[in-house]
Design an enzyme around this catalytic site. Structure first.
Site, short mmCIF file in Angstrom:
data_model
loop_
_atom_site.label_atom_id
_atom_site.label_comp_id
_atom_site.label_asym_id
_atom_site.label_seq_id
_atom_site.Cartn_x
_atom_site.Cartn_y
_atom_site.Cartn_z
N ASP A 208 0.83 -1.20 0.00
CA ASP A 208 0.00 0.00 0.00
C ASP A 208 0.87 1.26 0.00
O ASP A 208 1.87 1.33 0.70
CB ASP A 208 -0.87 -0.05 1.28
CG ASP A 208 -1.82 1.11 1.39
OD1 ASP A 208 -2.75 1.18 0.58
OD2 ASP A 208 -1.62 1.94 2.30
N GLU A 250 1.24 -0.47 -5.05
CA GLU A 250 0.25 0.58 -5.24
C GLU A 250 1.00 1.91 -5.33
O GLU A 250 1.34 2.51 -4.32
CB GLU A 250 -0.77 0.65 -4.09
CG GLU A 250 -1.91 1.58 -4.43
CD GLU A 250 -2.48 2.38 -3.27
OE1 GLU A 250 -3.58 2.92 -3.43
OE2 GLU A 250 -1.82 2.51 -2.22
C1 GLC Z 1 -4.39 3.18 -0.11
C2 GLC Z 1 -5.71 2.45 0.02
C3 GLC Z 1 -6.74 3.38 0.58
C4 GLC Z 1 -6.26 3.92 1.92
C5 GLC Z 1 -4.88 4.56 1.76
C6 GLC Z 1 -4.28 4.91 3.09
O1 GLC Z 1 -4.46 4.18 -1.06
O2 GLC Z 1 -6.09 1.90 -1.20
O3 GLC Z 1 -7.99 2.75 0.73
O4 GLC Z 1 -7.18 4.85 2.43
O5 GLC Z 1 -3.98 3.69 1.13
O6 GLC Z 1 -3.89 3.76 3.79
#
Ligand code: GLC
Ligand code: CA
Length: 584
Positions: A208, A250
Site C-alpha cells: 500500500d 500501489e
Molecule cells: C491506499 C488504500 C486506501 C487507503 C490509503 C491509506 O491508497 O487503497 O484505501 O485509504 O492507502 O492507507
C-alpha cells in the site's frame, strides 16, 4: 530451505485472475452484521465457480477502522470482528485446496495512531528508539511542497501531538502517522510482519502507498532513491526465504514513474496501471480510442518477470490524479453529475452505475480488462453489476454488503438490518431484490454467467497474460483494434489473437490491414466461429454498438469448418466453447 508457495509456476501471477474483496463485506456467519472468515469460507465455492484464481483481501487486521482497516493497530493478528488467526489459517487452506492463491495487504507507510508503537512514541523522549519509529518535527513548515492526498479531510500533512509536544508526519489521515524508515528498526518490524504472513502460506502482498516511505527536504517526498532501496530489501527477503510469492505495488503515478518500482526485476513483480483506468472510461464516453492508445504508447516495457495489474474499479474512488486538468474536468462532468459522487481527486461510484447500468458497456469494459496486457483485477460485486450508495461517507458507498439473494440483508447476514456494518443497497435498480447472485445464477443470460464465461475463455489462452500487444490503426477511431501475440516456447504452440472493441453507441464499420496474416483464418473465440480467410486486401468487419470481438488467428488447417447452407448435415448447432461449470 525456502518455504514453498501454493502456486506451481513461479510466474503464476501473470496468468492470474484476481478478485478483490473485503472480509467484512462478503458474508457474515454469526449474525453480528459484520462479514467474517467463516462466512468467507462458506462462499469459496462461489468464487471457485466464478473462475477467479487469486483472492486479494483488503486489510483484516486489528484496527479502529477509521480508514476501513488501512489504519492498522497490530500487524500480526486478525480483527476479532472477522474471526481469529485460526479462522484465517483455515480460510487460507480452503482457498489453496481450491487452487486459489491469496494476497493480503502490507500497509507499511503508516499505522493507526492506536498502534502501541505510536502510543509509546508519543510518550517517549525525543531521540529515543520508541519515539524514532515515527516522523516528528518541532515545526509544520517542513516538506511544504508535498501534496495532500485526502484533501477533502486534511489541511496539512503535519498534526500537532500535545503529549509529544511535536508535530508528526502523515501522508493520509491525521490518525495515520507515517512510520520513520530512516530508523532501521522500522524495516526490521516490517520484514517481521511480512514473514509472519508468508510463513503461514500467503501467496502475495499488495504494498500500500509505497512511494511515500521516505521524506527529504526540497522534494515531493515521493519515489526517493531511499524508498527504492527499502523495496529492494523487502524483495530480497522474499526471494531469500520463499518461492512463488509476489508483491504488487500501489503507486498511483504515471507509467514512466511507476517503471522504477519494477527495478531490474528485483523490486515489485506487479504494479497497478493507474493512468490506464480513467482513460478507458474516457475513451468510452468520447467514443474515441485515442486516450487508450495514447497512454499505452507512454507505457514502458517491463522486465520479463514483471506484470501490470489492471482494474476497472476498486475499493477507493476512481482516482483522477493521473490525468491532465482538462481530462479531469471532462471525467467529472461525464461521470459524476451529482457532486456527492466526488471525493478527494476522484469519483466514488461502482462500475455499473458509472456506465448507467448499460449491459453492453459493462461487457465492453470487461472485455478490455480481460484482454489487455496485464493481470485483471475484479472488484467484488461488479460481476453481478452491484450499485453503490453515495450517501455513505468517505469511499464507503462502494463497500456495501455483497448481494447474495433476495432474503433479509441480501443473504449477507441474519442480523437485524440496523445492525449491519453498512446498509445493503436497496434502490429499485441496484437493490438486492433485483441484483443478487442467486437470481443471476438461475438466469443463463445474466451478467454473472457472462463474466464466468469470459473468465473461463481467457484462462484457455496464455497470450492474454503473457503476450505482446500491437495496436492496429484503422481509419475509424471509434474502433479499438489490437493484436496479442505469444510464442509459448518449445513446449506449447504460439497464440495470436485479434481484439476489436466498438467504443461507440452506434454500429461501426472497420477496415483492417491484416496483410501480414494473409492466408490465415480468424476464429471468433466464444463461439468458435470461423470468419472469412484473411487476404492481402483490407479486412472489413462491422461491429454492433459497444460490441467487442476476440478472434484467434489460426492457420487455415487448424480452423473449424465453416457453417454452410448446403444441406442440414453441415449445420452445426451454435454452442458456447466454454462448458458451463455445474451450478452450486
Ligand atoms: C491506499 C488504500 C486506501 C487507503 C490509503 C491509506 O491508497 O487503497 O484505501 O485509504 O492507502 O492507507
Ligand atoms: Ca460476523
Amino acid at each position: 530451505m525456502k518455504k514453498v508457495g501454493s502456486a506451481s509456476d513461479p510466474l503464476w501471477y501473470k496468468d492470474a485472475i484476481i478478485y478483490e474483496l473485503h472480509v467484512r463485506a462478503f458474508q457474515d456467519s454469526n449474525g453480528d452484521g459484520i462479514g467474517d472468515f467463516p462466512g468467507l469460507i462458506s462462499r469459496l465455492d462461489y468464487l471457485q465457480d466464478l473462475g477467479v484464481t487469486c483472492l486479494w483481501l483488503l486489510p483484516f487486521f486489528p484496527s479502529p477502522l477509521r480508514d476501513d482497516g488501512y489504519d492498522i493497530a497490530n500487524y500480526v493478528d486478525v480483527n476479532p470482528s472477522y474471526g481469529t488467526l485460526d479462522d484465517f489459517k483455515h480460510f487460507l487452506a480452503e482457498a489453496h485446496r481450491r487452487n486459489m492463491q491469496v494476497i493480503i495487504e502490507l500497509v507499511i507507510n503508516h499505522t493507526s495512531d492506536q498502534h502501541p508503537w505510536f502510543q509509546a512514541a508519543r510518550h517517549a523522549p525525543p531521540g529515543s528508539p520508541e519515539r524514532e519509529m515515527y516522523v516528528w518535527s518541532p515545526t509544520n513548515q517542513r516538506y511544504k511542497d508535498v501534496p495532500i492526498i485526502f484533501k477533502d479531510t486534511e489541511t496539512s500533512n503535519w498534526t500537532w501531538d500535545d503529549t509529544a509536544q511535536a508535530f508528526y508526519w502523515h501522508r493520509f489521515f491525521s490518525h495515520q502517522p507515517d512510520l520513520n524508515f530512516d530508523n532501521p528498526a522500522v524495516l526490521e518490524e516490517v520484514l517481521k510482519a511480512m514473514r509472519f504472513w508468508l510463513d503461514l502460506g500467503v501467496d502475495g502482498m499488495r504494498m500500500d502507498a509505497i512511494p511515500y516511505l521516505y521524506e527529504r527536504d526540497g522534494t515531493r517526498c515521493e519515489s526517493l532513491p531511499e524508498t527504492h532501496a527499502a523495496i529492494k530489501k523487502i524483495r530480497a527477503a522474499i526471494d531469500e526465504g520463499y518461492t512463488n510469492r509476489f508483491i504488487l505495488a500501489e503507486a498511483n503515478q504515471w507509467p514512466t514513474d511507476v517503471r522504477p518500482y519494477f527495478g531490474d526485476g528485483d523490486e515489485c513483480h506487479m504494479a497497478f496501471h493507474f493512468p490506464l483506468m480513467p482513460r478507458i472510461y474516457m475513451a468510452l464516453r468520447q467514443e474515441d480510442r485515442l486516450p487508450i492508445t495514447d497512454i499505452i504508447a507512454q507505457t514502458p516495457a517491463l522486465p520479463d518477470n514483471c506484470q501490470w495489474g489492471l482494474f476497472l474499479r476498486n475499493h477507493d474512488e476512481l482516482t483522477l490524479e493521473m490525468v491532465t486538468d482538462d481530462e479531469r474536468d471532462y471525467m467529472y462532468l461525464a461521470y459524476s453529475a451529482d457532486p456527492r459522487m466526488r471525493i478527494n481527486v476522484g469519483i466514488r461510484r461502482r462500475l455499473a452505475p458509472l456506465v448507467d447500468n448499460n449491459r453492453r458497456r459493462i461487457e465492453l469494459l470487461n472485455s478490455l480488462l480481460l484482454s489487455f496486457p496485464g493481470t485483471p483485477i475484479l472488484y467484488y460485486g461488479d460481476e453481478i453489476g452491484m450499485g453503490d450508495n453515495i450517501y455513505l461517507g468517505d469511499r464507503n458507498g462502494v463497500r456495501t454488503p455483497m448481494q447474495w439473494n433476495p432474503d433479509r440483508n441480501a443473504g449477507f447476514s441474519t442480523a437485524v438490518p440496523a445492525r449491519l456494518y453498512f446498509p445493503v443497497v436497496m434502490d429499485p435498480i441496484y437493490g438486492y431484490q433485483t441484483i443478487n447472485v442467486e437470481a443471476q445464477l438461475s438466469d443463463q443470460s445474466s451478467l454473472l454467467h457472462w463474466t464466468r464465461n469470459m473468465i473461463a475463455l481467457r484462462k484457455l489462452f496464455q497470450v492474454f497474460g503473457r503476450g505482446t500487444l500491437e495496436f492496429l490503426s484503422p481509419e475509424n477511431r471509434k474502433v479499438l483494434a489490437y493484436i496479442r501475440c505469444y510464442d509459448g516456447g518449445p513446449n506449447s504452440s504460439s497464440e495470436t489473437v485479434l481484439c476489436l472493441a466498438n467504443l461507440s453507441r452506434f454500429a461501426q464499420p472497420v477496415q483492417l490491414n491484416l496483410a501480414h496474416l494473409a492466408g490465415r483464418v480468424p476464429v471468433e473465440m466464444l463461439g468458435y466461429v470461423p470468419f472469412p480467410r484473411i487476404t492481402d486486401q483490407p479486412y472489413t468487419l462491422s461491429l454492433s454498438p459497444y460490441s467487442f470481438l476476440w478472434l484467434e488467428i489460426l492457420d487455415g488447417s487448424e480452423a473449424p469448418a465453416p457453417n454452410t447452407a448446403d444441406g442440414e448435415a453441415a449445420i452445426i448447432e451454435p454452442e458456447l466453447r466454454i462448458t458451463q461449470p455445474n451450478q452450486t
